[in-house]
Design a protein around this motif. Structure first.
Motif, PDB file in Angstrom:
ATOM      1  N   PRO A  12       5.895   5.772   6.852  1.00 29.13           N
ATOM      2  CA  PRO A  12       5.459   5.199   5.562  1.00 29.13           C
ATOM      3  C   PRO A  12       6.383   4.099   5.054  1.00 29.13           C
ATOM      4  N   GLU A  13       7.657   4.133   5.482  1.00 27.95           N
ATOM      5  CA  GLU A  13       8.575   3.073   5.053  1.00 27.95           C
ATOM      6  C   GLU A  13       8.113   1.705   5.537  1.00 27.95           C
ATOM      7  N   LEU A  14       7.370   1.682   6.676  1.00 31.30           N
ATOM      8  CA  LEU A  14       6.837   0.417   7.179  1.00 31.30           C
ATOM      9  C   LEU A  14       5.892  -0.215   6.165  1.00 31.30           C
ATOM     10  N   ALA A  15       5.049   0.599   5.543  1.00 35.67           N
ATOM     11  CA  ALA A  15       4.108   0.085   4.543  1.00 35.67           C
ATOM     12  C   ALA A  15       4.837  -0.431   3.315  1.00 35.67           C
ATOM     13  N   VAL A  16       5.914   0.264   2.939  1.00 34.82           N
ATOM     14  CA  VAL A  16       6.674  -0.166   1.762  1.00 34.82           C
ATOM     15  C   VAL A  16       7.285  -1.545   1.979  1.00 34.82           C
ATOM     16  N   PHE A  17       7.952  -1.726   3.114  1.00 36.09           N
ATOM     17  CA  PHE A  17       8.594  -3.014   3.362  1.00 36.09           C
ATOM     18  C   PHE A  17       7.563  -4.114   3.636  1.00 36.09           C
ATOM     19  N   LEU A  18       6.414  -3.743   4.187  1.00 38.07           N
ATOM     20  CA  LEU A  18       5.338  -4.720   4.338  1.00 38.07           C
ATOM     21  C   LEU A  18       4.875  -5.211   2.974  1.00 38.07           C
ATOM     22  N   ALA A  19       4.708  -4.297   2.031  1.00 37.55           N
ATOM     23  CA  ALA A  19       4.269  -4.675   0.686  1.00 37.55           C
ATOM     24  C   ALA A  19       5.329  -5.513  -0.024  1.00 37.55           C
ATOM     25  N   LEU A  44       0.480  -5.569  -6.144  1.00 38.84           N
ATOM     26  CA  LEU A  44      -0.858  -5.857  -5.624  1.00 38.84           C
ATOM     27  C   LEU A  44      -0.917  -5.665  -4.108  1.00 38.84           C
ATOM     28  N   ALA A  45       0.171  -6.064  -3.425  1.00 37.38           N
ATOM     29  CA  ALA A  45       0.207  -5.871  -1.974  1.00 37.38           C
ATOM     30  C   ALA A  45       0.193  -4.389  -1.633  1.00 37.38           C
ATOM     31  N   GLY A  46       0.928  -3.592  -2.405  1.00 39.19           N
ATOM     32  CA  GLY A  46       0.906  -2.145  -2.193  1.00 39.19           C
ATOM     33  C   GLY A  46      -0.478  -1.571  -2.433  1.00 39.19           C
ATOM     34  N   ALA A 460       5.875  -1.281  -5.285  1.00 37.27           N
ATOM     35  CA  ALA A 460       5.109  -1.264  -4.043  1.00 37.27           C
ATOM     36  C   ALA A 460       4.644   0.156  -3.740  1.00 37.27           C
ATOM     37  N   MET A 461       5.518   1.138  -3.963  1.00 39.35           N
ATOM     38  CA  MET A 461       5.145   2.538  -3.754  1.00 39.35           C
ATOM     39  C   MET A 461       4.079   2.973  -4.762  1.00 39.35           C
ATOM     40  N   VAL A 462       4.207   2.491  -5.997  1.00 39.87           N
ATOM     41  CA  VAL A 462       3.174   2.782  -6.995  1.00 39.87           C
ATOM     42  C   VAL A 462       1.830   2.228  -6.524  1.00 39.87           C
ATOM     43  N   GLY A 463       1.862   1.007  -5.991  1.00 44.81           N
ATOM     44  CA  GLY A 463       0.634   0.392  -5.495  1.00 44.81           C
ATOM     45  C   GLY A 463       0.030   1.163  -4.334  1.00 44.81           C
ATOM     46  N   LEU A 464       0.874   1.651  -3.428  1.00 43.11           N
ATOM     47  CA  LEU A 464       0.365   2.434  -2.294  1.00 43.11           C
ATOM     48  C   LEU A 464      -0.361   3.687  -2.784  1.00 43.11           C
ATOM     49  N   GLY A 465       0.208   4.308  -3.824  1.00 46.34           N
ATOM     50  CA  GLY A 465      -0.438   5.492  -4.374  1.00 46.34           C
ATOM     51  C   GLY A 465      -1.687   5.166  -5.174  1.00 46.34           C
ATOM     52  N   ALA A 466      -1.685   3.982  -5.790  1.00 41.40           N
ATOM     53  CA  ALA A 466      -2.820   3.601  -6.645  1.00 41.40           C
ATOM     54  C   ALA A 466      -3.974   3.000  -5.861  1.00 41.40           C
ATOM     55  N   GLY A 467      -3.703   2.558  -4.625  1.00 44.53           N
ATOM     56  CA  GLY A 467      -4.697   1.860  -3.831  1.00 44.53           C
ATOM     57  C   GLY A 467      -6.058   2.513  -3.776  1.00 44.53           C
ATOM     58  N   PRO A 468      -6.144   3.825  -3.476  1.00 49.73           N
ATOM     59  CA  PRO A 468      -7.464   4.464  -3.385  1.00 49.73           C
ATOM     60  C   PRO A 468      -8.253   4.437  -4.686  1.00 49.73           C
ATOM     61  N   HIS A 469      -7.567   4.333  -5.833  1.00 46.39           N
ATOM     62  CA  HIS A 469      -8.248   4.366  -7.133  1.00 46.39           C
ATOM     63  C   HIS A 469      -8.347   2.980  -7.771  1.00 46.39           C
ATOM     64  N   PHE A 470      -7.765   1.945  -7.121  1.00 45.83           N
ATOM     65  CA  PHE A 470      -7.590   0.653  -7.789  1.00 45.83           C
ATOM     66  C   PHE A 470      -8.934   0.004  -8.142  1.00 45.83           C
ATOM     67  N   VAL A 471      -9.851  -0.067  -7.171  1.00 43.68           N
ATOM     68  CA  VAL A 471     -11.123  -0.749  -7.416  1.00 43.68           C
ATOM     69  C   VAL A 471     -11.926  -0.035  -8.500  1.00 43.68           C
ATOM     70  N   GLN A 472     -11.967   1.306  -8.427  1.00 41.34           N
ATOM     71  CA  GLN A 472     -12.691   2.069  -9.440  1.00 41.34           C
ATOM     72  C   GLN A 472     -12.067   1.867 -10.819  1.00 41.34           C
ATOM     73  N   GLY A 473     -10.731   1.863 -10.868  1.00 40.25           N
ATOM     74  CA  GLY A 473     -10.045   1.643 -12.141  1.00 40.25           C
ATOM     75  C   GLY A 473     -10.322   0.267 -12.697  1.00 40.25           C
ATOM     76  N   LEU A 474     -10.398  -0.726 -11.799  1.00 41.65           N
ATOM     77  CA  LEU A 474     -10.681  -2.094 -12.231  1.00 41.65           C
ATOM     78  C   LEU A 474     -12.087  -2.180 -12.826  1.00 41.65           C
ATOM     79  N   ARG A 475     -13.026  -1.469 -12.245  1.00 35.39           N
ATOM     80  CA  ARG A 475     -14.380  -1.452 -12.787  1.00 35.39           C
ATOM     81  C   ARG A 475     -14.421  -0.794 -14.161  1.00 35.39           C
TER      82      ARG A 475
END
Length: 564
Positions: A12-19, A44-46, A460-475
């Motif tokens: 998972p650290e790979l995703a963090v540094f990618l973000a 946003l990247a996360g 970035a970690m917050v974004g990774l956790g929020a990703g699954p809910h982001f689009v629905q939350g934006l709506r």
């Protein structure tokens, strides 16, 4: 995609540094000086990575990074935060407090009006007021709520959505208001006001290449003619012949021998004197006063030094450079090359007032520099050593304070939270370091890493956790959240403008810098400086930014508690 999903799950650290890397790359792009910045882009990247891949994020790692960031912020603003509550700094402190309170009140009112949950409300506040650390304190407060974990995760995701939606106008709004709207509301000519303030402070921009008497100096050797005006005068009397400049006699050669200069030494015809001072003074005045410039390498080989000095002495705190220079014997032989306050360079002029925690770069003959450094404070010697005792125990004490300190509100007992406790601990250690420079020393490079990487990795970690809910939350948020953020951005600025100008009676140009500081927006300060053609607005910015950072960060916890 399956391979990537498996890789991100295993590492998972790979995703963090990618973000973080992607966020810093995207954050560097600007349109007419305006951009989202690396922190929001890391968020946003996360979110983008988290939307496509389920990435397990360690809550412990996230907390450690955020606590390091908060401690570094508190440490950096500690000296200025305390100074803002004293003397003339009190007016700037009151301005910042007023704006922060208006921002909190407006965010709470808009959240109620729009029916926002604590997550969206926290994101509204952090994004509209451009204080990303408030997102972190809000999420910590959300995780402490007595709700199922799924509900808490959803609120945290909503906070990330709210921050991303409101941050863009938060940035643009502060920049445009401070540099365009506010000057028009006050009927202010920025360039004319900048010239006026500079004249009052003793900054002379009338001639290209001409600098203040406090600027770097050079040495020149002159032979005194028999009819020279300085012949027969004591060294002290000769130095006083140029009343509007600081010129010092560093060495005297008489009859082929170097003579130790003293203030009561009388100058004779034929003496070779080595003078230090501003170049234009030595060229335009001394060279035309009956003295011939000569080359004397031995006499000119004066050991010189240039040190940064951390201000801690009551002999200079609260005094202008002109007043300090009036003690001619105490500061004889040295010049000020630059002043840094809270990591920001401020103008060097006779009217500049020195504050605790400033770093003054002084130059001159080594014995004189060391003598004056002892009077001013502590020499800042280059070092890469960090006081890990103060760092580790400070964060530990802050976490314990945040967990144990409870504020009774009606029938409820609300803890201030470990993040706010750590922020306060950093503030205390930073202030103690300002009065005891050998205590709690953390190099600038280490602070920059803690601050930049700590916050970017956390969001970035917050974004990774929020990703699954982001689009629905934006709506769910819709345009109402965006327009609500516009109101939250503008209200503190309007209130601060009129409170600062007509209640606190602050200088209008410096006030614009103060507005930018209270909302912690450095880009707005840069816009004011560009339009005014002067850096002087930084004095207002430095007066408000410390309190802005502390209070706006704390508001993340406060608004969640108010709405839950």
């Amino acid at each position: 995609m399956d391979w990537l999903a498996a890789t991100f799950t295993k590492y998972p650290e790979l995703a963090v540094f990618l973000a973080v890397g992607t966020g810093y790359w995207a954050g560097a792009f600007k349109f007419r000086g305006i951009g989202l910045g690396p922190v929001t882009c890391s968020l946003l990247a996360g979110c983008l990575v988290g939307y496509f891949f389920k990435v397990p994020v360690s809550a412990t790692a996230k907390s450690i990074l955020f606590l390091l960031f908060l401690f570094s912020i508190g440490y950096s603003v500690g000296p200025k935060f305390v100074a803002a509550m004293k003397g003339d700094g009190l007016r700037w402190g009151l301005l910042s407090i007023a704006m922060c309170l208006v921002g909190l009140g407006t965010a709470y009112a808009m959240a109620r009006l729009l029916g926002l949950d604590p997550g969206f409300a926290a994101g509204l506040l952090s994004g509209a007021l451009t204080e990303s650390p408030a997102l972190g304190t809000a999420i910590e407060a959300i995780q402490s709520l007595d709700l199922p974990q799924e509900a808490r995760d959803r609120l945290a995701a909503n906070a990330a959505v709210g921050d991303a939606v409101c941050y863009l106008f938060g940035t643009v709004g502060v920049i445009v208001f401070c540099s365009v709207i506010a000057p028009r509301l006050l009927g202010l000519d920025l360039q004319a006001e900048a010239h006026k303030v500079e004249r009052e402070m003793g900054i002379d921009r009338s001639k290209p290449g001409v600098f203040s008497a406090w600027r770097p100096f050079e040495l020149r050797a002159y032979r005194l003619a028999a009819d020279g005006r300085a012949v027969g005068k004591t060294l002290g009397e000769a130095e006083a012949m140029v009343p509007d400049a600081r010129v010092f006699i560093e060495r005297i050669r008489r009859a082929g021998q170097l003579v130790e200069p003293r203030l009561d030494t009388r100058l004779q015809a034929g003496d070779i004197v080595v003078l230090s001072g501003r170049r234009e003074v030595l060229v335009e005045i001394i060279g035309k006063a009956g003295a011939d410039e000569i080359e004397d390498r031995e006499a000119l080989e004066v050991p010189t030094a240039s040190f940064g000095v951390f201000v801690t002495s009551g002999r200079v705190i609260g005094k202008s450079l002109a007043r300090i220079a009036s003690d001619a014997e105490a500061v004889r032989g040295v010049f000020v090359r630059g002043i840094t306050r809270g990591g920001v360079s401020i103008p060097v002029a006779s009217g500049t007032v020195i504050e605790r925690g400033d770093v003054i770069e002084i130059t001159g003959p080594e014995p004189a520099v060391l003598r004056v450094a002892d009077l001013v404070g502590q020499v800042v010697t280059p070092s890469d050593a960090t006081d890990f005792v103060a760092l580790g125990l400070g964060i530990c004490a802050g976490v314990l304070l945040g967990a144990a300190f409870v504020i009774p509100v009606g029938g409820l007992k609300i803890s201030i939270g470990t993040s706010i406790g750590t922020l306060m601990a950093g503030l205390l250690v930073g202030y103690l370091h300002s009065i005891r420079p050998l205590f709690g020393r953390i190099p600038e490079g280490a602070l920059a890493l803690m601050s930049s990487l700590g916050l970017a990795s956390f969001v970035a970690m917050v974004g990774l956790g929020a990703g699954p809910h982001f689009v629905q939350g934006l709506r769910e948020a819709g345009l109402g959240l965006f327009f609500g953020g516009m109101v939250v951005t503008m209200m503190p600025l309007v209130a601060g403008l009129y409170i600062g100008r007509y209640v606190l009676k602050l200088n209008p140009l410096l006030l614009l810098g103060g507005l930018a500081g209270a909302q912690t927006m450095t880009a707005a300060l840069a816009a004011v400086q560009e339009r005014s053609g002067s850096s002087v607005a930084v004095l207002g910015y430095s007066g408000t930014v410390a309190i802005g950072h502390i209070l706006l960060t704390a508001w993340g916890t406060v608004i969640v508690k108010l709405l839950s």
